[in-house]
Design an enzyme around this catalytic site. Structure first.
Site, PDB file in Angstrom:
ATOM      1  N   ASP A 183      -2.879   8.452  -1.039  1.00 40.29           N
ATOM      2  CA  ASP A 183      -3.260   7.394  -0.098  1.00 40.29           C
ATOM      3  C   ASP A 183      -4.711   6.987  -0.344  1.00 40.29           C
ATOM      4  O   ASP A 183      -5.040   5.807  -0.485  1.00 40.29           O
ATOM      5  CB  ASP A 183      -3.063   7.959   1.317  1.00 40.29           C
ATOM      6  CG  ASP A 183      -3.581   7.048   2.405  1.00 40.29           C
ATOM      7  OD1 ASP A 183      -3.276   5.842   2.344  1.00 40.29           O
ATOM      8  OD2 ASP A 183      -4.273   7.543   3.313  1.00 40.29           O
ATOM      9  N   HIS A 196       0.822  -1.212   0.000  1.00 37.96           N
ATOM     10  CA  HIS A 196       0.000   0.000   0.000  1.00 37.96           C
ATOM     11  C   HIS A 196       0.857   1.263   0.000  1.00 37.96           C
ATOM     12  O   HIS A 196       0.612   2.184  -0.767  1.00 37.96           O
ATOM     13  CB  HIS A 196      -0.950  -0.006   1.203  1.00 37.96           C
ATOM     14  CG  HIS A 196      -1.543   1.339   1.508  1.00 37.96           C
ATOM     15  ND1 HIS A 196      -2.404   1.990   0.629  1.00 37.96           N
ATOM     16  CD2 HIS A 196      -1.385   2.181   2.566  1.00 37.96           C
ATOM     17  CE1 HIS A 196      -2.745   3.150   1.147  1.00 37.96           C
ATOM     18  NE2 HIS A 196      -2.145   3.304   2.304  1.00 37.96           N
ATOM     19  N   HIS A 237       4.177   7.233   5.190  1.00 41.51           N
ATOM     20  CA  HIS A 237       2.988   7.898   5.744  1.00 41.51           C
ATOM     21  C   HIS A 237       2.222   7.094   6.788  1.00 41.51           C
ATOM     22  O   HIS A 237       1.555   7.664   7.637  1.00 41.51           O
ATOM     23  CB  HIS A 237       2.053   8.366   4.624  1.00 41.51           C
ATOM     24  CG  HIS A 237       1.132   7.317   4.078  1.00 41.51           C
ATOM     25  ND1 HIS A 237       1.482   6.496   3.049  1.00 41.51           N
ATOM     26  CD2 HIS A 237      -0.125   6.960   4.425  1.00 41.51           C
ATOM     27  CE1 HIS A 237       0.482   5.678   2.777  1.00 41.51           C
ATOM     28  NE2 HIS A 237      -0.510   5.933   3.596  1.00 41.51           N
ATOM     29  N   ASP A 285     -20.077  16.932 -25.148  1.00 40.17           N
ATOM     30  CA  ASP A 285     -18.636  16.732 -24.963  1.00 40.17           C
ATOM     31  C   ASP A 285     -18.293  15.371 -24.372  1.00 40.17           C
ATOM     32  O   ASP A 285     -17.354  15.248 -23.597  1.00 40.17           O
ATOM     33  CB  ASP A 285     -18.051  17.856 -24.097  1.00 40.17           C
ATOM     34  CG  ASP A 285     -18.633  17.857 -22.696  1.00 40.17           C
ATOM     35  OD1 ASP A 285     -19.678  17.215 -22.484  1.00 40.17           O
ATOM     36  OD2 ASP A 285     -18.036  18.502 -21.810  1.00 40.17           O
ATOM     37  N   GLU A 308       1.719   5.000  12.607  1.00 39.08           N
ATOM     38  CA  GLU A 308       0.464   4.425  13.072  1.00 39.08           C
ATOM     39  C   GLU A 308       0.637   2.921  13.232  1.00 39.08           C
ATOM     40  O   GLU A 308       1.004   2.238  12.282  1.00 39.08           O
ATOM     41  CB  GLU A 308      -0.651   4.680  12.047  1.00 39.08           C
ATOM     42  CG  GLU A 308      -1.103   6.111  11.960  1.00 39.08           C
ATOM     43  CD  GLU A 308      -1.999   6.507  13.126  1.00 39.08           C
ATOM     44  OE1 GLU A 308      -3.159   6.076  13.145  1.00 39.08           O
ATOM     45  OE2 GLU A 308      -1.530   7.268  13.994  1.00 39.08           O
ATOM     46  N   ASP A 309       0.321   2.403  14.382  1.00 40.56           N
ATOM     47  CA  ASP A 309       0.310   0.952  14.612  1.00 40.56           C
ATOM     48  C   ASP A 309       1.626   0.237  14.317  1.00 40.56           C
ATOM     49  O   ASP A 309       1.631  -0.940  14.004  1.00 40.56           O
ATOM     50  CB  ASP A 309      -0.782   0.273  13.745  1.00 40.56           C
ATOM     51  CG  ASP A 309      -2.123   0.952  13.904  1.00 40.56           C
ATOM     52  OD1 ASP A 309      -2.465   1.281  15.055  1.00 40.56           O
ATOM     53  OD2 ASP A 309      -2.806   1.146  12.889  1.00 40.56           O
TER      54      ASP A 309
HETATM   55 MN    MN Z   1      -2.362   4.808   4.036  1.00 43.56          MN
END
Ligand code: MN
Length: 495
Positions: free
Chosen positions: A140, A50, A74, A261, A78-79
Site C-alpha cells: 500500500d 490504487h 484493504h 560496489d 474505510e470511508d
Molecule cells: Mn491504501
C-alpha cells in the site's frame, strides 16, 4: 510500474501461478469496485486503481492469494459503506483479520512526534501479531509513494519521512532487502531534496561507465566457470540503490572513490559448495583486496542475510566487487520473511529463519509494553537501539554465538547469557585478554565472563555503559530490590 489494470493482475496471476483461485480474486475485485465506486484519488483517477495496484505488488512478491485478496480489500472498510463484517461474511475470517489489522494501522489521529511514535508502536504490534498485515501495508505504502507527486507538500514530506524512518527499517529487520530499498529510494527525494540533487549530479554517468567496465570482467568469469565445469543459474550486474549509496557516502565523508560496489557482479548458483567453487575461480583470476572477503554464509548477518562478497583488482586496474549466493539465499535477501509465505497457497504460517524468528519473538515479548502508550514512549530510544541498531556477533568460549547491538559490553553479554551471570559478573576476557567491563565488543570476539559467586549483585555504575535494554532493566530491578531488602531489614519485625 505505476499502475496495474485488473486484466493485467489476472493475467499475471494465471501466468506466474496457475494454481491461483482466479474466481476469488474476481469476487474481491467486484466487492472493492462496488465499495469504491464514486471515489477518486487527488489526481482524479478512480480509487479502485490504487487497490488493484496494491494487490499487483503483493502478487509480484509471489505472496499467497489470501494476501493478494486482502490487498484488493484493504481500503474497503474505510470511508465506504462496506464493513469488516461484510468482508468476513463474503471472504471468511482469515482475510477479514488481515484487512482489520490494516485498518487499525491506518487510523492515526496524532501529529508530529506523537504520530511518529504511535505509528512505530502500531507497526511493531502488527508485526508481532500477524506479519501478513505488514506486507499489505508495505505494498500500500509503495504504491502511495509511486503516486506521491500529486499530494500537497506537507503531506508528501510526512509520508516520505515516515516511510524512510519507520517502514524501511522494519522491512530491513524482516530481511526484505528489496522492499526496504524501494521504500527508501522512493522517499529519499522528498525527504532530502537538496541532498538528492547533489547525489544525482555526483553520479551522472558513473553507473553506466561502471557497468561498461564490468561487462568485460563478467565475460571472463563466464568463460572461466565454463572451463572449470562449474554450473551457475544467473550472472548479472547489480546496481547499488540510490539511498544506500547515499548512506555509504556519508559514512566515507562523501568520498566517492571509497565506494567499490556502485555496480557489483552477482552470481546465483544452486548449492553452497558451488558458492565457494565460484569464489575460488574468482580468486585464481583476480587478486583480492586485503580484508574485503566476507563470508556471510558461514556467519550470516543478524537479519539472516547470506552471501559471499569479495572485492578484487579488475583487469583494467579498477576495483570490482563480486557477490555469490544460492537461489534460496537470493530469495531470502530480497524478500526475507515474505519468502516463507511464497508458494504456500494455504497462507498458513511456515517456519521462518531462526535469527529472524528471534527478532519476532523479541517483538512478541515486548508487545505488552507496546500496548501501553506511555511506557512505549519512555522506552522508545532503548527499543530503537535494541531493534534497529547494527548487531554484532559474539562467541562464547564454548562456541555459542550471540548477537548484540553494536557497542555492547561484556556486561550486556553476561545478561544476554543469563541474569545470574549478569548479576555475578566480576571480570571479562576478550580473546584471552583481561579487559575492563565497559570495553566495547567487536564482531567475532570470543568473550569469557568470569563470575564471582559471592558477589551480591550488579553495580549501579554499569548503567553508565550498558547498551541493551535487557541488561539495563535487570540492573535497575536489582537495584530496586536491594533498597527494598535493605529497607525491610531495618524495619521492626512484625509480632
Ligand atoms: Mn491504501
Amino acid at each position: 510500474m505505476l499502475h496495474s489494470s485488473f486484466e493485467n493482475l489476472i493475467n499475471t496471476a494465471k501466468k506466474t501461478r496457475p494454481s491461483t483461485d482466479i474466481e476469488l480474486i474476481r469476487r474481491a475485485y467486484a466487492f472493492a469496485n462496488d465499495a469504491h465506486r464514486n471515489q477518486f484519488r487527488i489526481n482524479g483517477e478512480p480509487y479502485i486503481n490504487h487497490v488493484v495496484s496494491t494487490a499487483y505488488i503483493l502478487l509480484d512478491w509471489q505472496l499467497p492469494t489470501t494476501i493478494v485478496v486482502a490487498g484488493l480489500l484493504h481500503d474497503a472498510p474505510e470511508d465506504t459503506t462496506k464493513t469488516l463484517l461484510d468482508i468476513e461474511h463474503d471472504f471468511g475470517v482469515e482475510i477479514a483479520r488481515i484487512v482489520e489489522g490494516e485498518t487499525k494501522l491506518d487510523r492515526l489521529k496524532y501529529v508530529g512526534m506523537t504520530r511518529y511514535v504511535e505509528n512505530l508502536r502500531k507497526l511493531f504490534l502488527a508485526v508481532a501479531k500477524d506479519v501478513r498485515v505488514v506486507f499489505v501495508k508495505f505494498a500500500d505504502r509503495l504504491h502511495n509513494l509511486m503516486t506521491i507527486e500529486v499530494l500537497p507538500p506537507e503531506k508528501k514530506y510526512r509520508i516520505a519521512r515516515e516511510s524512510l524512518e519507520i517502514y524501511a527499517p522494519i522491512a530491513g529487520r524482516l530481511g526484505m532487502g528489496e522492499i526496504k530499498a524501494q521504500l527508501e529510494d522512493l522517499s529519499f527525494p522528498h525527504v532530502y531534496p537538496d541532498e538528492f540533487k547533489w547525489l544525482m549530479e555526483l553520479i551522472k554517468g558513473k553507473y553506466e561507465a561502471k557497468e561498461q567496465e564490468l561487462r568485460k570482467e563478467q565475460k571472463i568469469l563466464e568463460s572461466e566457470l565454463h572451463d572449470a565445469h562449474i554450473p551457475y543459474e544467473r550472472m548479472y550486474g547489480r546496481t547499488k540503490h540510490i539511498y544506500s549509496l547515499y548512506r555509504k557516502l556519508l559514512k566515507y565523508d562523501r568520498d566517492f572513490s571509497k565506494v567499490y560496489d556502485l555496480v557489483a557482479i552477482r552470481v546465483i548458483v544452486n548449492t553452497i559448495a558451488e558458492c565457494y567453487s565460484v569464489l575460488g575461480v574468482i580468486h585464481s583470476q583476480w587478486k583480492p583486496l586485503k580484508g574485503r572477503i566476507k563470508d556471510y554464509i558461514a556467519t550470516p548477518k543478524p537479519n539472516g542475510y547470506q552471501s559471499l562478497h569479495t572485492t578484487v583488482f579488475g583487469k583494467d586496474g579498477g576495483i570490482v566487487e563480486f557477490q555469490i549466493r544460492t537461489k534460496g539465499m537470493h530469495e531470502e535477501a530480497e524478500y526475507g520473511i515474505a519468502a516463507h509465505w511464497r508458494y504456500d497457497e494455504s497462507g498458513k504460517k511456515v517456519p521462518v529463519h531462526s535469527r529472524r524468528l528471534h527478532w519476532m519473538q523479541e517483538l512478541a515479548r515486548i508487545q505488552k509494553e507496546l500496548e501501553d502508550r506511555k511506557t512505549f514512549v519512555e522506552t522508545l530510544e532503548e527499543l530503537k537501539i535494541d531493534l534497529f541498531q547494527n548487531r554484532i556477533f559474539i562467541f562464547t568460549p564454548k562456541g555459542d554465538v550471540l548477537d548484540l547491538p553494536e557497542h555492547s559490553t561484556p556486561v550486556d553479554l553476561a545478561y544476554a547469557i543469563h541474569s545470574d551471570i549478569g548479576n555475578q559478573c566480576a571480570s571479562a576476557k576478550i580473546n584471552g585478554e583481561m579487559v575492563p567491563l565497559d570495553q566495547k565488543l567487536t564482531s567475532g570476539d570470543i568473550v569469557e565472563i568470569i563470575v564471582d559467586k559471592k558477589r551480591k549483585g550488579p553495580s549501579a555504575d554499569w548503567l553508565k555503559f550498558v547498551k541493551t535494554r535487557n541488561a539495563r532493566n535487570k540492573i535497575k530491578a536489582r537495584a530496586k530490590r536491594g533498597v527494598a531488602e535493605w529497607f525491610s531489614s531495618i524495619l521492626p519485625k512484625k509480632k
